[in-house]
Design an enzyme around this catalytic site. Sequence first.
Site, mmCIF file in Angstrom:
data_model
loop_
_atom_site.group_PDB
_atom_site.id
_atom_site.type_symbol
_atom_site.label_atom_id
_atom_site.label_comp_id
_atom_site.label_asym_id
_atom_site.label_seq_id
_atom_site.Cartn_x
_atom_site.Cartn_y
_atom_site.Cartn_z
ATOM 1 N N ARG A 170 10.842 -23.987 24.050
ATOM 2 C CA ARG A 170 10.423 -23.972 22.656
ATOM 3 C C ARG A 170 11.325 -23.096 21.794
ATOM 4 N NH1 ARG A 170 4.661 -25.180 22.330
ATOM 5 N NH2 ARG A 170 4.388 -23.715 20.647
ATOM 6 N N TRP A 185 9.581 -15.746 18.919
ATOM 7 C CA TRP A 185 10.664 -16.229 18.057
ATOM 8 C C TRP A 185 10.503 -15.450 16.758
ATOM 9 C CZ3 TRP A 185 11.612 -18.774 13.405
ATOM 10 C CH2 TRP A 185 12.844 -19.437 13.291
ATOM 11 N N CYS A 187 7.199 -19.205 19.222
ATOM 12 C CA CYS A 187 6.435 -18.315 20.104
ATOM 13 C C CYS A 187 5.567 -19.102 21.068
ATOM 14 C CB CYS A 187 5.527 -17.413 19.301
ATOM 15 S SG CYS A 187 6.339 -16.488 18.028
ATOM 16 N N LYS A 209 22.718 -33.792 15.764
ATOM 17 C CA LYS A 209 22.820 -33.501 17.206
ATOM 18 C C LYS A 209 24.000 -32.567 17.454
ATOM 19 C CE LYS A 209 19.787 -34.381 18.373
ATOM 20 N NZ LYS A 209 18.709 -34.672 17.651
ATOM 21 N N LYS A 234 11.966 -25.615 19.571
ATOM 22 C CA LYS A 234 11.575 -27.009 19.793
ATOM 23 C C LYS A 234 10.352 -27.354 18.973
ATOM 24 C CE LYS A 234 11.676 -30.939 21.993
ATOM 25 N NZ LYS A 234 12.746 -31.835 21.525
ATOM 26 N N HIS A 283 33.223 -40.832 -3.336
ATOM 27 C CA HIS A 283 32.644 -40.060 -4.443
ATOM 28 C C HIS A 283 32.734 -38.557 -4.192
ATOM 29 C CE1 HIS A 283 31.337 -43.714 -6.315
ATOM 30 N NE2 HIS A 283 30.772 -44.102 -5.188
ATOM 31 N N GLU A 291 23.374 -28.969 16.047
ATOM 32 C CA GLU A 291 22.341 -28.227 16.779
ATOM 33 C C GLU A 291 22.860 -27.592 18.057
ATOM 34 O OE1 GLU A 291 18.023 -30.224 16.514
ATOM 35 O OE2 GLU A 291 19.553 -31.594 17.224
ATOM 36 N N GLU A 305 21.629 -38.441 12.028
ATOM 37 C CA GLU A 305 21.111 -37.952 13.303
ATOM 38 C C GLU A 305 22.263 -37.527 14.231
ATOM 39 O OE1 GLU A 305 18.526 -36.860 14.409
ATOM 40 O OE2 GLU A 305 18.581 -37.058 16.571
ATOM 41 N N ASN A 364 1.070 -15.965 17.765
ATOM 42 C CA ASN A 364 2.037 -16.993 17.370
ATOM 43 C C ASN A 364 1.657 -17.379 15.953
ATOM 44 O OD1 ASN A 364 3.525 -19.293 17.049
ATOM 45 N ND2 ASN A 364 2.505 -20.487 18.638
ATOM 46 N N GLY A 365 2.612 -17.315 15.012
ATOM 47 C CA GLY A 365 2.291 -17.685 13.630
ATOM 48 C C GLY A 365 2.728 -16.609 12.665
HETATM 49 C C1 G6P Z 1 12.575 -28.793 15.413
HETATM 50 C C2 G6P Z 1 13.240 -29.426 16.612
HETATM 51 C C3 G6P Z 1 13.791 -30.786 16.229
HETATM 52 C C4 G6P Z 1 12.693 -31.648 15.666
HETATM 53 C C5 G6P Z 1 11.994 -30.976 14.490
HETATM 54 C C6 G6P Z 1 10.723 -31.718 14.108
HETATM 55 O O1 G6P Z 1 13.514 -28.460 14.464
HETATM 56 O O2 G6P Z 1 14.272 -28.597 17.096
HETATM 57 O O3 G6P Z 1 14.335 -31.404 17.383
HETATM 58 O O4 G6P Z 1 13.217 -32.868 15.248
HETATM 59 O O5 G6P Z 1 11.583 -29.649 14.852
HETATM 60 O O6 G6P Z 1 9.835 -31.634 15.184
HETATM 61 P P1 G6P Z 1 8.681 -32.642 15.498
HETATM 62 O O7 G6P Z 1 8.063 -32.111 16.748
HETATM 63 O O8 G6P Z 1 7.747 -32.574 14.319
HETATM 64 O O9 G6P Z 1 9.259 -33.982 15.655
#
Ligand code: G6P
Length: 614
Positions: A27, A75, A2, A491, A609, A510, A494, A487, A101-102
């Site tokens: 976000r 959100w 949010c 990617k 985000k 395994h 996501e 990672e 927000n929250g």
């Molecule tokens: C969300 C974002 C990720 C990020 C994670 C942690 O899931 O989409 O890209 O790695 O939060 O966020 P931070 O701001 O704590 O690195």
Amino acid sequence: MCGIVGYVGHSQALPVILKGLHRLEYRGYDSAGVALLDAEGKLNVYKCKGKVAELERHLEGKDSFGTIGIGHTRWATHGEPNDVNAHPHFSESGELALIHNGIIENFRVLKDALIQNGFSFRSSTDSEVLVNLIEYIRKTNGCTLAEAVRIALKQVVGAYAIAVIEKGNPDEIVAAKQSSPMVIGIGKDEYYLSSDAASIIDYTNEFVYLNDGEVAIINRNNPLHIVKLSGEDSPVDIKKLELSISQLEKGGYPHFMLKEINEQPQTILDCIRGRISPDTGEVILSGILDNMDKFLNAKRIIIVACGTSWHAALIGERIIEEFCRIPVEVEYASEFRYRNPIIHSDDIVVAVSQSGETADTLAAVELARKAGAFVYGICNVIGSSIARATDSGTYIHVGPEIGVASTKAFTGQVTVMAMMALVIGKALGTLPEETYLAVSKGILGLPELIAQTLKMSDQIADLAKIFTYAHNFIYLGRGYNYPTALEGALKLKEISYIHAEGLPAAEMKHGPIALIDAEMPTVAIATLDQTYEKTISNIEEIKARGGKIIALVSRGDDLARRSADYCLEIPQTVECLMPILSSIPLQLLAYYIAVYKGRNVDQPRNLAKSVTVE
Ligand code: G6P
């Protein structure tokens, strides 16, 4: 998650709010809305499911005047994303409008009590409960709006950043925060409000970051007034923020993610600027040097993080253990905070967070501080909640990251942790001088090597075409590159929505090797390092079972080339820094596959985000 934007001053509020909401779109959100109070005291609320552009269409031809207003991108947490659940929420009488927000954790109890007092609810949200609680207190106590907000929040358990406006109170926004970000921009006889200073940087560079448990009375005719929930006044601490607007725009790239991937030679340069002497290779990190006694005496370092930052932390763990010989544990912040962790006063807890707002990481920081540990932050966003809640820290300085999939922040985080390990290892005497110099020289050379790596972009785009229709992927790596494999898989998941799994290469036999057939491509990171030969054997085992291999190898390595179906050659640097180079082709591969699949690369479905709720 949010986003909140507000304005009170002498200009029209709507354009300021809409521009701010657009800036907050990255976000992640699913509906948007505004509340505006016009000169006649009419309180108009407009909101709808979908993007801010849909809200703009919905607003066409409507009465949207007003020099005071609040806007929101939602959100969904409580209640599906729809027009009714979108914010702002009116109170029952229609006199108050609130954005939130929250999460209000005790909303059910509060709602039941309000229902018994005759209130009814239109939405399924916890936020509507809060606006009615404020109204109830306002009416029964006959107090001011700010006072009603303060009293209401004393009954609330949970996280919030809220803004409320009221019919008949045309000069004032009341805002408050607990665990969710909120910043007030100071103009000339005007104020701005946002969950992220970057969204209002067009108007001011002077900001007041609201602290937890504070209520701000933002009145265009008066200086900013902040009170604590206890009722005492709080100091107003104005900070200056230097941020350029061009950093918030795409600069000719089709997506922020591609821009951010391509920025990495520069962002790493910014990250190391003034921190490594090009002449002597000496690394100076003031956050560490000023607290060296803590690091010299640390029995253990615990790194807490989420998502991509957690992957960076796994690389940091390996570098710090190798160079400093201090045991390091890496924890998901969300797990750490709820498992009654053992934290000693001679432990150091390091929080890694791009946004500096991730709710679980922030909670882990608070827990660690309560347990008496020294808490160090590695954040990107200046002045963010985690940056402020930690005892000391190092900013990664990679500039605003807008694409939901984190790229330049990851490489910045690893770079900072490598520099930290060098500084601490040198002071502890656990790191030979030649290794120190080789690694610091390696860091200085990263911008050039990243630029070379980025030249593979077209080759990777072609490769992505071949694999766009895969349904699953496996990513393999070992040692420093095992977290890179995690990672790379993240990617892809996501932004392309293809299922992908990252694994330590030797674990294949395994269990996961049972998945291998012609339909299961494997991305194997097989650069020249300690376990190189073993990774090549792992690749052969997959090939023998009909699996397709995309190998990421060191430039000029023919052996690996022969084993793979497709080969991506990257430059070689010192082993501990290889993840910084090997992650870049994986970022590009995910990016191009997502583009070919027609995905919304910068704002993938269901993701946010800045995850400000747990
Ligand atoms: C969300 C974002 C990720 C990020 C994670 C942690 O899931 O989409 O890209 O790695 O939060 O966020 P931070 O701001 O704590 O690195």
